[in-house]
Design an enzyme around this catalytic site. Structure first.
Site, PDB file in Angstrom:
ATOM      1  N   SER A 141       0.844  -1.189   0.000  1.00 12.07           N
ATOM      2  CA  SER A 141       0.000   0.000   0.000  1.00 12.07           C
ATOM      3  C   SER A 141       0.879   1.237   0.000  1.00 12.07           C
ATOM      4  O   SER A 141       2.049   1.184   0.415  1.00 12.07           O
ATOM      5  CB  SER A 141      -0.880  -0.004   1.252  1.00 12.07           C
ATOM      6  OG  SER A 141      -1.506   1.244   1.458  1.00 12.07           O
ATOM      7  N   TYR A 165      -1.816   0.418  11.287  1.00 11.80           N
ATOM      8  CA  TYR A 165      -2.078  -0.020   9.913  1.00 11.80           C
ATOM      9  C   TYR A 165      -0.853   0.185   9.027  1.00 11.80           C
ATOM     10  O   TYR A 165      -0.443  -0.708   8.287  1.00 11.80           O
ATOM     11  CB  TYR A 165      -3.275   0.721   9.316  1.00 11.80           C
ATOM     12  CG  TYR A 165      -3.533   0.278   7.901  1.00 11.80           C
ATOM     13  CD1 TYR A 165      -4.069  -0.987   7.634  1.00 11.80           C
ATOM     14  CD2 TYR A 165      -3.198   1.085   6.805  1.00 11.80           C
ATOM     15  CE1 TYR A 165      -4.278  -1.420   6.336  1.00 11.80           C
ATOM     16  CE2 TYR A 165      -3.411   0.660   5.515  1.00 11.80           C
ATOM     17  CZ  TYR A 165      -3.950  -0.591   5.276  1.00 11.80           C
ATOM     18  OH  TYR A 165      -4.136  -1.032   3.986  1.00 11.80           O
TER      19      TYR A 165
END
Length: 339
Positions: A141, A165
Site C-alpha cells: 500500500s 495499519y
C-alpha cells in the site's frame, strides 16, 4: 469511453490466463471482487480463500463466488494454504487478504498485525514450499511509506510506517522482499493509492459514505479535517495493474522482488473529493459535516507511478472524474434496489 493502455479490458487478451490455476486471497474485498470477475472472464481457473461470509460483497451479490472454487479458512493458517496451493496445483497467487481499515487497526492492532503480517509470511512460506507456484503478486500500500516531507513517493522512498495499519503494511512489504531476496521466491509488490469503486460497502470510507449520503439527501460526514491529501485509484485500474504485473513477472524474472507504485500522481484533498461527488450527484446543496476526529492517519501522500509506466507500460485508463461517474452509477443501481 476511450480505453487507454492499461485498461482492464485490454489486459490478458493474449490467452495468458486461460485455464491458469490462480489463487486469490481477499476475493470478497473491493479489489478482490473485481479482480476475480475479470479472471473468470479471461478463463482462469480461480480459487478464492474466504474467511467470513459477506452477503453484501460484490463477489457474492453478483453471483461471482458461485463461479469459482472456494477454500474456507484464515489467511494465517499456513497448513491450510499449503493444502490449497497443492491440491489445486496453483500457478499464480494474488495476495490481497488484509485488514484494511485504519480506524479498526487503531482499535484492534493485534488482529490487524495477525492478518496483515502473519498472514503474509504464512502465504509466502506456503508458496515457498509449493512446487507449482510461479508468480505471486502481493498487495502492499502507499501507507507502507509512512509520512515523508518529500513527495510524491517513488519506490525508493523508505518504508517507515508509524501507526498500526501503516506499520502492518511496511512489515508485509519487507517480508515479501526478504522472501524474494533470500529464497528467490517469484513475488512482486504493488503499492496502490486509495481504491474506490462500486462494491465498497464500508460506509465509513469517504467515497461510498459520501455517495450514499448524497443519494439519500443527507449531509456527508468527513471524519478528518478534510485537508488530508490522497491519490485515488479506480478499482478497475487496480485490476489492470495486478494483471499486468502478474503477466510481466511470468516472463521477466528480473522483476522478482520489485515493487511498483500504481496511482495518478494527483493530489486531491478529502474535501475536494467530497465536493466533486456531491456535484456529480447533483447535490451541491448538501454541506459536509467536518468532524475532525480521525487519528493516526498520514496527512499528505500521493504516488509517482513513473516506474510502472516505464517498466510495465501501465497507465490508468480512467480519470478521477470518469471513475467517480461509474462508481456513482453502481450505487444508484444497487441502493435503488434496496441494498
Amino acid at each position: 469511453m476511450e480505453q487507454r493502455q492499461g485498461s482492464v479490458e485490454g489486459v490478458g487478451m493474449s490467452g495468458f490466463w486461460r485455464d491458469r490455476p490462480t489463487l486469490v486471497t481477499g476475493g470478497t474485498g473491493l479489489l478482490g471482487a473485481w479482480l476475480v470477475r475479470r479472471l473468470v472472464e479471461l478463463g482462469a481457473d480461480v480459487v478464492c480463500l474466504v474467511r467470513d461470509w459477506s452477503p453484501g460483497s460484490e463477489l457474492v451479490r453478483s453471483g461471482g463466488l458461485e463461479r469459482v472454487k472456494v477454500v474456507r479458512g484464515d489467511i494465517c493458517d499456513q497448513a491450510l494454504l499449503e493444502r490449497a496451493l497443492g491440491e489445486y496445483e496453483t500457478d499464480t497467487v494474488f495476495h490481497l487478504a488484509a485488514q484494511t481499515i485504519v480506524g479498526i487497526a487503531n482499535r484492534n492492532p493485534v488482529s490487524t498485525f495477525e492478518a496483515n503480517i502473519q498472514g503474509t509470511w504464512a502465504l509466502l512460506e506456503a508458496a515457498r514450499r509449493s512446487p507449482t507456484v510461479k508468480q505471486i503478486i502481493l498487495a502492499s500500500s502507499d501507507k507502507a511509506y509512512g509520512t515523508h516531507e518529500q513527495l510524491p513517493y517513488d519506490e525508493d522512498t523508505p518504508l517507515q510506517g508509524r501507526h498500526p495499519y501503516d506499520v502492518s503494511k511496511s512489515c508485509a512489504d519487507l517480508i515479501a522482499h526478504a522472501y524474494a531476496e533470500s529464497y528467490q521466491l517469484p513475488v512482486a509488490i504493488t503499492r496502490c493509492g486509495n481504491f474506490y469503486g462500486g462494491g465498497d460497502l464500508n460506509w465509513n470510507r469517504i467515497v461510498p459514505g459520501t455517495i450514499r449520503s448524497a443519494l439519500q439527501g443527507q449531509r456527508p460526514v468527513i471524519r478528518s479535517d478534510g485537508k488530508s491529501i490522497r491519490d485515488y485509484l479506480f478499482v478497475e485500474d487496480g485490476v489492470s495493474a495486478y494483471l499486468t504485473l502478474a503477466e510481466a513477472l511470468a516472463s521477466r524474472r528480473e522483476l522478482t522482488g520489485e515493487a511498483f507504485n500504481f496511482g495518478h500522481n494527483r493530489q486531491v484533498t478529502v474535501l475536494e473529493l467530497v465536493q466533486q461527488i456531491l456535484t456529480a450527484c447533483g447535490r451541491e446543496d448538501l454541506e459536509p459535516e467536518v468532524r475532525n476526529e480521525a487519528s493516526n492517519e498520514i496527512p499528505h501522500q500521493y504516488l509517482d507511478p513513473t516506474k510502472a509506466e516505464r517498466v510495465l507500460e501501465w497507465k490508468p485508463a480512467f480519470t478521477l472524474e470518469q471513475g467517480l461517474e461509474r462508481t456513482i452509477g453502481w450505487y444508484r443501481d444497487v441502493l435503488g434496489a434496496g441494498l
